[in-house]
Scaffold this active site. Sequence first.
Site, mmCIF file in Angstrom:
data_model
loop_
_atom_site.group_PDB
_atom_site.id
_atom_site.type_symbol
_atom_site.label_atom_id
_atom_site.label_comp_id
_atom_site.label_asym_id
_atom_site.label_seq_id
_atom_site.Cartn_x
_atom_site.Cartn_y
_atom_site.Cartn_z
ATOM 1 N N ASP A 1 1.082 5.051 -0.292
ATOM 2 C CA ASP A 1 0.409 6.353 -0.243
ATOM 3 C C ASP A 1 1.087 7.338 -1.186
ATOM 4 O OD1 ASP A 1 -1.639 6.081 1.870
ATOM 5 O OD2 ASP A 1 0.085 5.638 3.132
ATOM 6 N N HIS B 1 0.863 -1.187 0.000
ATOM 7 C CA HIS B 1 0.000 0.000 0.000
ATOM 8 C C HIS B 1 0.894 1.229 0.000
ATOM 9 C CE1 HIS B 1 -3.181 2.802 0.654
ATOM 10 N NE2 HIS B 1 -2.701 3.181 1.816
ATOM 11 N N ASP C 1 -7.622 1.598 2.314
ATOM 12 C CA ASP C 1 -7.234 2.516 3.382
ATOM 13 C C ASP C 1 -8.168 3.693 3.606
ATOM 14 O OD1 ASP C 1 -5.577 3.308 5.480
ATOM 15 O OD2 ASP C 1 -4.287 4.520 4.209
ATOM 16 N N HIS D 1 -6.159 9.766 -0.613
ATOM 17 C CA HIS D 1 -6.867 9.769 0.676
ATOM 18 C C HIS D 1 -6.048 10.350 1.822
ATOM 19 C CE1 HIS D 1 -4.925 5.746 0.377
ATOM 20 N NE2 HIS D 1 -4.669 5.945 1.656
#
Length: 954
Positions: free
Chosen positions: A57, A55, A179, A429
């Site tokens: 970001d 994951h 997420d 996000h």
Amino acid sequence: MAARCLHLAALLSFFSGAVPFPLGPETGKSPTCGYESCHATQPDMLNVHLVPHTHDDVGWLKTVDQYFYGDRNDIQHAGVQYILDSVVDQLLKNPDRRFIYVETAFFYRWWRQQSSSMKQTVKQLVEEGRLEFVNGGWCMSDEATTHYSSVIDQMTLGLRFLNETFGLCGRPRVAWHIDPFGHAREHASMFAQMGYDGFFFGRLDYQDRSERMATKDQELLWRASESLTPPMADLFTGILPNGYNPPDGFCWDQSCDDPPIRDDPELEDYNVDDVVNRFVAIAKSQSMVYKTNHIIMTMGSDFQYENANLWYKNLDKLIRYVNAEQAGGGKVNVLYSTPSCYLQELHRANSTWALKTDDFFPYADAAHDFWTGYFTSRPALKRYERISNSNLQTCNQLEVLGGPDSRKGPFGEGDSQTLKEAMAVAQHHDAVSGTEKQHVANDYARRLANGWQRCQVLVSNSLAALSGSTAERIYCDNLNISVCPLTEASKKFSVNVYNPLARPVSHPVRLPVNGSSYEVTDANGKPVDCRVLPVSSSTKETDLHPPPPPPGPPTSIQNKFLRVTFDPDTGLLSGLSNLETKQSVKLTQNFYWYNASDGNDALSIQPSGAYIFRPNSSTPFTISRSAKTESIQGVVVQEVRQVFSPWASQVVRLYAGRRELELEWTVGPVPIGDALGKEVITRFDTDIRTSEYFYTDSNGREMLRRRKDFRPSWTLWQSEPIAGNYYPINSRAFIKDEEDQLTVVTDRSQGGGSIHNGSLEIMLHRRLLYDDVRGVVEPLNETSDIFPEGLVVRGGVLLSLQPPPRAADAHRPLAQQVVLQPLLSFTEGELHPDTRLEFSGLQAALPPAVHLLTLTQWDEDSLLLRLEHQFQKGESKVNSEPVTVNLQKMFSTLKLLGVSEMNLSANQWKDKMKRFDWTPQTGEKPLLKEFPQRSVWEVTLRPMEIRTFLLRVR
């Protein structure tokens, strides 16, 4: 000043044959990617699908650049380029291995740095289904604070790159939002219309999860629109078992501490039996709360697989040793898998699934931990993102209008791509959500500013081509604080007003000037009403919000549509009347602040922070029970300027001929000298009988009904009476009864709720002194060089009072008008006499129900067009009906050679888009109705429908 109809240009011709627009590279052999590449499963066993993933970001604790290159590892050890390098190397060592990748913004960067031989290797991995893309947008967008138009754009950007690079095998089958902090119904609707077969996410309210585990409903069918005919917006949705992390004890990344599998029986610490037993126990426990004999485990987490050998070496062993138990009667089968392969097995189960029609907001991960603060966090960045979207849509349209001259013209080389990528990153996000570190927020804003600078060149070139004038154009980006050097210094200047909407709008233009009297004329030389006003005290004074001059407060302001009354004793609003419909409501409005919990006492373990909203009392503090006021009366506009404190003021503004009331608020620097974090709200209290119901939009589109202390899907135990009743507001919220509807249209994403009957509150600003222990490790305490004492934020809301059956006819176009505001550019001195003063790319305005969502250059000879029906089913007696637009009669300039309809994300032909069908537990399995098309030129839009076209032009 009235802006004319959309200054854009035109489209479309159609040939009866198919228009051969390529959607990706062709390969000589038949690929075995996607569902064809899945490993075999065992029908009589529990099948455990291991999904290796990372994951990544697109900015959070570090900037996008820092994350990609692995810089600033003192903040967080993370380097995306090394993850991709390592994963590709390890996939090549075992054809059984699988890996999924999500964030195209990072993959695109990495791809550009690879050699041709490495690119060919990766293409082979993709074609064999060993490397699979899921979600595929430029980022994994936030779902609470994003506007649907920007989400569609960022998804289109990422999916287009995958399509053009890898063809069919690059198209993700699954949406993957592991997420984001709550999930919006409109996102699910968009994903369905983009052709995804399913959707998986990680975060779910802890009470909701508990109930779903008990009923085995963690996998469900989400019916994500009340307007679109099922199954157009139906989306199979799966809730992952462990967020997006591996099971406890089975993390083998270099960032983890779990022991490796030690499989040498001669070693004293041999642990294969223990590992197998623990894993089988976890798998069987997990299977008890899911419906089929297939379960999924996410084997990875934040920025993992930088040394992928650690993961794969242990996963290979785990699969081998668990499956070896089958020879002795073991009933667990473990395999490398992907979300799409897992989804395929769920589809093959031919089961029925629980039906959900609401959304997944608000989200709490514990009794006092509601993630509703980020709905408002970093309000200035949220507004700048919304302005940047308006600028991008204008830039896209003018690139089409100006043609090649817009990209390379008298003002140099311009482009829209830089702003497209910056806007796409901003949807992440941890970007527009406001949940990043301060230096990362600064970087997001810098990217948007740089993108707009590139677009300004393009816009200037395009306007030069359209107007015939190469005079220098100036853009004043600080008009919200009344700063524009050209208008302040020049005695004569021209203003170009570009309207990006496909209908006429009346838009008041406010410019800072130093003269006392001005003559304004329109393009036909006719005089335009104008008035020179003193700037408000909050703009004029550097110390902000000083007491105004002493005149007494007005009792009312009024135009031919609205009457606004004020309490003469307090200076506060007291009532609002619609003179056209003969409605009146009692309306008071004031500013308050909640004292943020700081986590320092036994009752306040969880503090407010960037994510979490946790006031330490259900009663907010009133900033002031009265306002010092100043009244400005005029033919064009009437203003009542209110000062509540040295850090909170407002201008109540009523323009002639307008049916809505504008409230422009200025808040900050929020004082913290008392060592109290503050969460500032504005609250509207009315005599509307709401019965605890109120309504908020979902990503700027469909409205959802909310009810205090209630969730439609499960029985709520309310532990936070304020934060637990806050919802995201992207563009509007309203309260209503049988007779009156008060709609509040916002200029950015914010959080709000209806805590008391007849009341609607919206959080405007947050300044906090503690971190909320969700990873940022930094309090939300914004300052800057300009505002070292604390951030000052200015914004506005529009109030509309209408009978409920007519309210949408007002608030739908009003909200679009706030999102896509006219762009102003300025030229000093006299215009050349040959300058073209007016231009419109439309033959006529679009019908009121139709919104031009997208017009952008796709490649050298094609354009992308999206039209949408902007009304919900049943919300308007006039506009909630199907409407047909004749494309042949729509535009005015381009030579059109062909058209083909696409899916929403423009990465599949619409008529080729096939999705899995799912059956809800109701027994209903709806079939999508097909509506005959009378002519190739006529496009019929039904309520809430978006249609996407690729147009070939000369």
